[in-house]
Design a protein around this motif. Structure first.
Motif, PDB file in Angstrom:
ATOM      1  N   PRO A  55       0.507 -15.830   7.781  1.00 15.72           N
ATOM      2  CA  PRO A  55       0.352 -16.833   6.723  1.00 15.72           C
ATOM      3  C   PRO A  55      -1.121 -17.149   6.447  1.00 15.72           C
ATOM      4  N   ALA A  56      -1.354 -17.860   5.361  1.00  8.13           N
ATOM      5  CA  ALA A  56      -2.698 -18.318   5.021  1.00  8.13           C
ATOM      6  C   ALA A  56      -3.311 -19.022   6.226  1.00  8.13           C
ATOM      7  N   GLY A  57      -4.595 -18.755   6.451  1.00  4.43           N
ATOM      8  CA  GLY A  57      -5.296 -19.337   7.582  1.00  4.43           C
ATOM      9  C   GLY A  57      -5.404 -18.404   8.765  1.00  4.43           C
ATOM     10  N   THR A  58      -4.788 -17.220   8.683  1.00  2.00           N
ATOM     11  CA  THR A  58      -4.811 -16.249   9.779  1.00  2.00           C
ATOM     12  C   THR A  58      -6.019 -15.327   9.660  1.00  2.00           C
ATOM     13  N   PHE A  59      -6.669 -15.069  10.804  1.00  2.00           N
ATOM     14  CA  PHE A  59      -7.754 -14.093  10.893  1.00  2.00           C
ATOM     15  C   PHE A  59      -7.248 -12.886  11.664  1.00  2.00           C
ATOM     16  N   LEU A  60      -7.564 -11.692  11.179  1.00  2.22           N
ATOM     17  CA  LEU A  60      -7.171 -10.440  11.833  1.00  2.22           C
ATOM     18  C   LEU A  60      -8.406  -9.557  12.015  1.00  2.22           C
ATOM     19  N   HIS A  61      -8.514  -8.939  13.173  1.00  2.00           N
ATOM     20  CA  HIS A  61      -9.558  -7.939  13.415  1.00  2.00           C
ATOM     21  C   HIS A  61      -8.848  -6.624  13.722  1.00  2.00           C
ATOM     22  N   ALA A  62      -9.121  -5.610  12.906  1.00  2.00           N
ATOM     23  CA  ALA A  62      -8.533  -4.285  13.104  1.00  2.00           C
ATOM     24  C   ALA A  62      -9.648  -3.346  13.540  1.00  2.00           C
ATOM     25  N   PRO A  63      -9.612  -2.836  14.770  1.00  2.00           N
ATOM     26  CA  PRO A  63     -10.698  -1.989  15.254  1.00  2.00           C
ATOM     27  C   PRO A  63     -10.754  -0.648  14.523  1.00  2.00           C
ATOM     28  N   ALA A  64     -11.911  -0.018  14.594  1.00  2.00           N
ATOM     29  CA  ALA A  64     -12.094   1.309  14.000  1.00  2.00           C
ATOM     30  C   ALA A  64     -11.027   2.253  14.539  1.00  2.00           C
ATOM     31  N   GLY A  65     -10.452   3.041  13.646  1.00  2.00           N
ATOM     32  CA  GLY A  65      -9.420   3.999  14.028  1.00  2.00           C
ATOM     33  C   GLY A  65      -8.007   3.449  13.951  1.00  2.00           C
ATOM     34  N   SER A  66      -7.850   2.137  13.834  1.00  2.00           N
ATOM     35  CA  SER A  66      -6.503   1.557  13.721  1.00  2.00           C
ATOM     36  C   SER A  66      -6.018   1.699  12.277  1.00  2.00           C
ATOM     37  N   TRP A  67      -4.752   1.415  12.067  1.00  3.03           N
ATOM     38  CA  TRP A  67      -4.198   1.510  10.717  1.00  3.03           C
ATOM     39  C   TRP A  67      -3.066   0.504  10.562  1.00  3.03           C
ATOM     40  N   HIS A  68      -2.724   0.249   9.305  1.00  3.01           N
ATOM     41  CA  HIS A  68      -1.572  -0.580   8.956  1.00  3.01           C
ATOM     42  C   HIS A  68      -1.137  -0.203   7.544  1.00  3.01           C
TER      43      HIS A  68
ATOM     44  N   TRP B 240       0.861  -1.175   0.000  1.00  3.59           N
ATOM     45  CA  TRP B 240       0.000   0.000   0.000  1.00  3.59           C
ATOM     46  C   TRP B 240       0.898   1.226   0.000  1.00  3.59           C
ATOM     47  N   PRO B 241       0.607   2.251  -0.772  1.00  3.33           N
ATOM     48  CA  PRO B 241       1.488   3.421  -0.815  1.00  3.33           C
ATOM     49  C   PRO B 241       1.361   4.343   0.404  1.00  3.33           C
ATOM     50  N   THR B 242       0.290   4.174   1.181  1.00  4.49           N
ATOM     51  CA  THR B 242       0.057   5.008   2.361  1.00  4.49           C
ATOM     52  C   THR B 242      -0.522   4.136   3.471  1.00  4.49           C
ATOM     53  N   ARG B 243      -0.740   4.736   4.636  1.00  4.24           N
ATOM     54  CA  ARG B 243      -1.431   4.017   5.713  1.00  4.24           C
ATOM     55  C   ARG B 243      -2.854   3.687   5.280  1.00  4.24           C
ATOM     56  N   ASP B 244      -3.302   2.492   5.621  1.00  3.04           N
ATOM     57  CA  ASP B 244      -4.688   2.087   5.415  1.00  3.04           C
ATOM     58  C   ASP B 244      -5.391   2.276   6.756  1.00  3.04           C
ATOM     59  N   ILE B 245      -6.165   3.347   6.869  1.00  4.96           N
ATOM     60  CA  ILE B 245      -6.812   3.710   8.127  1.00  4.96           C
ATOM     61  C   ILE B 245      -8.240   3.148   8.136  1.00  4.96           C
ATOM     62  N   HIS B 246      -8.610   2.470   9.199  1.00  8.97           N
ATOM     63  CA  HIS B 246      -9.925   1.844   9.316  1.00  8.97           C
ATOM     64  C   HIS B 246     -10.912   2.834   9.925  1.00  8.97           C
ATOM     65  N   ASP B 247     -11.591   3.537   9.029  1.00  9.37           N
ATOM     66  CA  ASP B 247     -12.513   4.571   9.451  1.00  9.37           C
ATOM     67  C   ASP B 247     -13.699   4.562   8.497  1.00  9.37           C
TER      68      ASP B 247
END
Length: 111
Positions: free
Chosen positions: A81-94, A53-60
């Motif tokens: 790796p494949a098989g992983t689940f991730l939960h990113a709360p509102a306001g977080s970024w990656h 991603w060229p910038t932060r991906d902000i969850h908003d």
């Protein structure tokens, strides 16, 4: 299988290969699968090897939920790796990236 189960109101399906492809960034493609009137939606994201991603991906305004279907996904801090689940709360970024390439199922429960 019972036909009455398949005919329930609101039940929908999507075949990923039939979903329209939109290139978000070079080597990163989005395939929309479903959208609710409330704004909740589901997508498949395909990332080629060596892309990021060229910038932060902000969850908003809401959270993002990710399931790694194939390859290895990196959130800017660690590999998943494949098989992983991730939960990113509102306001977080990656900063999404991958060295191997990856395919992700993305779900946004809120608009």
């Amino acid at each position: 299988m019972h036909p009455e189960i398949l005919a329930q109101e609101g039940y929908t399906s999507a075949f990923v290969d039939d979903s329209p492809v939109r290139e978000l960034f070079p080597g990163i493609r989005l395939r929309p699968l479903w959208r609710a009137p409330s704004g909740a939606h589901a997508n498949v994201l395909e990332m080629d090897a060596g892309t990021s991603w060229p910038t932060r991906d902000i969850h908003d305004p809401g959270p993002e939920e990710v399931y790694v279907l194939a390859g290895t996904f990196n959130d800017g801090a660690r590999d998943y790796p494949a098989g992983t689940f991730l939960h990113a709360p509102a306001g977080s970024w990656h900063v999404p990236s991958t060295t191997t390439g990856c395919t992700l199922f993305l779900f946004y429960p809120e608009s």
